[in-house]
Design a protein around this motif. Structure first.
Motif, short mmCIF file in Angstrom:
data_model
loop_
_atom_site.label_atom_id
_atom_site.label_comp_id
_atom_site.label_asym_id
_atom_site.label_seq_id
_atom_site.Cartn_x
_atom_site.Cartn_y
_atom_site.Cartn_z
N SER A 176 56.37 1.50 42.19
CA SER A 176 55.81 0.18 41.90
C SER A 176 54.40 0.09 42.47
O SER A 176 53.87 1.05 43.04
CB SER A 176 56.70 -0.91 42.50
OG SER A 176 56.59 -0.90 43.91
N PHE A 189 62.65 -3.54 32.27
CA PHE A 189 61.66 -4.30 33.03
C PHE A 189 61.31 -5.56 32.25
O PHE A 189 60.94 -5.50 31.07
CB PHE A 189 60.43 -3.43 33.28
CG PHE A 189 59.25 -4.16 33.85
CD1 PHE A 189 59.41 -5.02 34.92
CD2 PHE A 189 57.98 -3.99 33.33
CE1 PHE A 189 58.32 -5.70 35.45
CE2 PHE A 189 56.89 -4.66 33.85
CZ PHE A 189 57.07 -5.53 34.92
N LEU A 236 63.87 -6.58 37.41
CA LEU A 236 64.41 -5.34 36.85
C LEU A 236 65.89 -5.53 36.55
O LEU A 236 66.64 -6.05 37.38
CB LEU A 236 64.21 -4.21 37.86
CG LEU A 236 64.56 -2.79 37.39
CD1 LEU A 236 63.64 -2.34 36.27
CD2 LEU A 236 64.46 -1.81 38.56
N TRP A 238 67.55 0.80 32.30
CA TRP A 238 66.79 0.05 33.28
C TRP A 238 65.65 -0.64 32.55
O TRP A 238 64.74 0.02 32.03
CB TRP A 238 66.27 0.96 34.38
CG TRP A 238 67.39 1.54 35.21
CD1 TRP A 238 68.17 2.60 34.90
CD2 TRP A 238 67.85 1.05 36.47
NE1 TRP A 238 69.11 2.83 35.87
CE2 TRP A 238 68.94 1.88 36.86
CE3 TRP A 238 67.48 0.01 37.30
CZ2 TRP A 238 69.64 1.68 38.05
CZ3 TRP A 238 68.17 -0.19 38.49
CH2 TRP A 238 69.23 0.64 38.85
N SER A 291 57.58 -7.19 41.48
CA SER A 291 58.07 -7.21 40.11
C SER A 291 57.26 -6.37 39.13
O SER A 291 57.44 -6.48 37.93
CB SER A 291 58.10 -8.67 39.61
OG SER A 291 56.80 -9.24 39.68
#
Length: 824
Positions: free
Chosen positions: A65, A174, A179, A172, A48
């Motif tokens: 990530s 966060f 997401l 997109w 995440s």
């Protein structure tokens, strides 16, 4: 002063930003709705904490990530990182930023300015020199974009960070829970109810005149609208129009206006109503329902369809009683002719009618639970003949399913048949009055969202609308394609009914019946996206398979992240598939791939369900086995030709032998033996002539055989044969080959000469000679037993000797010897 001026400017900017956000929110609230797609580890994300997002030249979304790199194609996430023992050069999986290189690979930045390149085709990381310049340029959202996302109710009191805006306008975002992709779509359509009742199941929508639209629901209410959809009143059971909501008193299933202006209302289960218009705007109502004592009344109270034929008769389709014909529809006591009082030839299978269609050529089609029935309307109705068309499992051109729900004749004269489970069927044969009507079926294999069709409608553009339980399908007959309107177009909580749609306002608006009121669809509102997604393959553009590899799993994706409908694909392996094959999966398994080079062609709809021109292809080459190569087929062809040549030669030779046999007049057993001998000669290469007329004694060295009687040569031949047999009869290895060699003749010539001189074949002569010697030994040499005599006479098996002896003499050797002793 300067500080005050800066503060004033900041306040102005804040007010301007607030106004823009407010105006944007108002605009979005009026025309669009927010669609948020949430992704987390359960969807395939690595974890995440995300550091960057980009969209590459192919359309893929790449996500960096703290746990590696991800690729998203609109269907699945593919995770790439360093794992134990995989020889990956990455020091760890914590990627700080990513960017795309000119050659389409992904440049990944790590701590201490270390860079690694992810090669997309090879799906592996490679190390790069330390002095690489980062091309990463992080997405920086504007204040308006931050406010637009931040003011959404889903993100109230939640910290958000906009990482990227893709090329289709998706944000997109966060958050601490994963997401999200946020997109602002146009509002989905909902039906409108005219009452507060729990369900308003619309069963009939009918336009009566230029201004009045009758809308009937299964609550027994018939609402009267004007042409713009405002409620004018409610039709009461006595024919009056009430301003207050008042039930008609029966559930109307169909309506029809005849040539006299009368309104016919078919109900379930209250029979048929005839409404005569009055000057005050109301109607004079007369009801017809099934009665016990009325022979010429309607025979069923469930009426699904009403029509008028060219003779002025009203045709009534009932669900349970079949066809009813009203011969005097405008009299006070009209007569209903049906299967119980006049239609003697009416089939029992056609009693459950959903819909009817009159065709200009006089044909009447009945949509029933047991197929499509056709009859020819004529003045005399008692002799009507009904022909049934049903689904035939072995006939690809028969009806797709026996339960026919609706019928439609388009402006160009085509007949469309809606089936429950068999898709949309189009009549392809010209003669409708037939029990062999040909159909072309369109199903889910051709791009339909479902094979269940409840009702049909043709709009002003010539598109055929097929109503299903949970969506609409628009069929374009010009290119045989379907556009589906399913969950992305409509809100949840309702289903479509069997009610035939109605076009109003010169066809710009279409009214559809649902379980929660009427759904009004404007052609401009229902417009579809024309976005053309690019199709990408998750493999090289050219693939070579070995001879053993006859199957291949191919993955692809139409890159459209704004999916409101499932994307449909059509694919074809050129020179193998004869037509396009349809699927909703983004991967296919090709099996039994033949040897050669082929193009796999793929096209698709976009995320709004519209077929677009986005065809892409890859080359598939499968190396052939030797027997699949042309040279192998040439070799096999040569072998076949050689075999045929040899077979012809053998047949010709056998025919020549048959000719010789006819000349020699042999017995059946002798013919078979002779053929065996001659075939043996042919295999050994003997080509000497075999006919008796061609025999020359000089060949044998025993004088001429061509004299008038041949006695001299025959005697010499006999002497030579008997001399040879005297010497060799005890030899068990003696055979025709040795015999012919000793005589200086071929096997076939020996056969002919033996037949001429002795009247038997060489084998029979040798056997008879040995048996003659055995006779003498049995009589004269009493000290020898039977086995010894058999061996001395050239027989290898005493039992075989006994069988031959018994066949010749009628008794065994032992019995022969005992009989001879008694005689002495």
């Amino acid at each position: 002063m300067r500080l005050i001026s800066d503060n004033i400017m900041n306040v102005k900017r804040m007010l301007l930003s607030f106004l823009l956000t407010l105006l944007t929110g108002i605009s979005l609230a009026g025309n669009t709705e927010v669609q948020i797609t949430h992704f987390s580890e359960k969807d395939g994300l690595p974890q995440s904490v995300f550091t960057g997002i980009i969209q590459d030249s192919k359309g893929y979304i790449w996500i960096s990530s703290w746990n590696g790199l991800c690729r998203y194609d609109g269907y699945s996430f593919f995770h790439y990182k360093a794992r134990q023992g995989d020889n990956c050069p990455l020091p760890n999986n914590r990627i700080l930023s990513i960017s795309e290189t000119k050659d389409g690979n992904i440049l990944c930045k790590f701590h201490e300015n270390k860079f690694f390149l992810f090669k997309c085709n090879e799906k592996r990381f490679v190390a790069l020199p330390d002095r690489v310049k980062s091309q990463a340029d992080r997405f920086r959202p504007t204040a308006q974009q931050k406010s637009m996302i931040g003011c959404l109710p889903e993100y109230k009191d939640i910290e958000t960070r906009i990482l990227y805006k893709d090329r289709q306008g998706g944000y997109w975002v966060f958050t601490h829970s994963g997401l999200d992709r946020v997109v602002f779509n146009k509002k989905r359509l909902s039906p409108v109810k005219r009452s507060s009742e729990g369900e308003e199941f619309i069963r009939c929508i009918f336009q009566y005149g230029a201004d009045d639209i009758f809308v009937a629901d299964k609550n027994g209410v018939i609402c009267v609208w004007d042409k713009v959809g405002n409620t004018k009143g409610y039709l009461c059971g006595n024919g009056s129009i009430s301003k207050l909501r008042h039930p008609f008193g029966a559930n109307a299933y169909c309506m029809f206006r005849d040539s006299h202006g009368y309104l016919w209302i078919g109900t379930k289960p209250n029979g048929l109503f005839r409404l005569m218009p009055l000057k005050d705007g109301g109607f004079k109502v007369k009801a017809f329902f099934k009665g016990k004592d009325n022979k010429y009344g309607i025979n069923n109270n469930s009426v699904y369809s009403v029509l008028e034929d060219k003779f002025g008769r009203i045709l009534v389709g009932t669900y349970g009683g079949g066809l009813n014909v009203i011969v005097n529809p405008w009299s006070e006591t009209p007569q209903f002719i049906h299967c119980d009082n006049g239609l003697d030839r009416y089939p029992v299978e056609a009693k459950f009618i959903h819909d009817m269609l009159l065709v200009p050529d006089g044909s009447l089609l009945l949509a029933t639970n047991d197929g499509l029935f056709a009859t020819k309307i004529q003045r005399g109705i008692h002799g009507l003949r009904f022909l049934q068309n049903k689904r035939v499992p072995s006939d690809v051109e028969s009806l797709g399913n026996n339960q026919v729900m609706s019928l439609l004749r388009s402006k160009d004269g085509k007949i469309y048949v809606a089936t429950y489970g068999g898709g949309l069927n189009v009549v392809s044969s010209g003669n409708l009055f037939s029990d062999k009507i040909r159909f072309r079926a369109y199903t889910m294999d051709n791009g339909m969202s479902t094979d269940i069709v409840l009702a049909l409608y043709e709009d002003k553009k010539g598109l055929i609308w097929a109503v299903s339980e949970h969506g609409l399908m628009s069929f374009n007959p010009r290119n045989d394609t379907f556009t589906n309107y399913i969950e992305g177009t409509f809100t949840k909580g309702f289903s479509f009914s069997e009610c035939p749609p109605l076009g109003i306002n010169t066809g710009k608006t279409t009214l559809f019946g649902t379980t929660q009121g009427v759904l009004a669809v404007d052609e401009n509102v229902l417009g579809k996206s024309r976005y053309v997604p690019k199709i990408v393959f998750d493999m090289p553009d050219s693939i070579t398979l070995s001879p053993e590899e006859k199957s291949l799993n191919v993955s692809f994706a139409a890159i459209d992240y704004n999916k409101t409908e499932p994307i449909q694909y059509a694919y074809m392996l050129e020179d193998v598939d004869k037509k396009w094959l349809y699927t909703k999966d983004n991967h296919i398994n090709l099996s039994n791939i033949p040897a050669g080079t082929f193009r796999l062609r793929v096209r698709s709809t976009n995320g709004d369900g519209v077929w677009v021109d986005n065809e892409a292809c890859i080359i598939i080459h499968r190396t052939p086995y030797f027997n699949e190569r042309p040279v192998a087929w040439m070799l096999y062809g040569g072998l076949v030709l050689a075999f045929i040549f040899l077979l012809v030669k053998v047949i010709c030779y056998i025919r020549s032998l048959e000719k010789e046999i006819r000349i020699l007049r042999l017995s059946k057993e002798e013919k078979m033996e002779y053929i065996k001998v001659r075939l043996g000669d042919m295999i050994e290469g003997d080509a000497q002539p075999a006919l008796p007329a061609a025999i020359d004694g000089s060949v044998y060295g025993i004088g001429s055989v061509s004299s008038s009687d041949g006695t001299g040569s025959d005697n010499a031949f006999k002497e030579k044969v008997e001399t040879f047999m005297q010497k060799h009869y005890s030899d068990s290895e003696l055979n025709v080959g040795m015999f012919s060699c000793e005589m200086g003749l071929s096997r076939s010539l020996l056969y002919i000469q033996m037949k001429k001189v002795y009247g038997c074949t060489p084998n029979i002569y040798m056997q008879n000679y040995r048996l003659e010697k055995a006779y003498g030994m049995l009589i004269n040499d009493k000290g020898l037993n039977v086995s010894e005599i058999a061996y001395r006479c050239g027989f290898t098996d005493p039992k075989y000797f006994s069988r031959c002896f018994k066949k010749a003499e009628g008794c065994t050797p032992t019995e022969f010897r005992e009989r001879h002793q008694l005689t002495e």
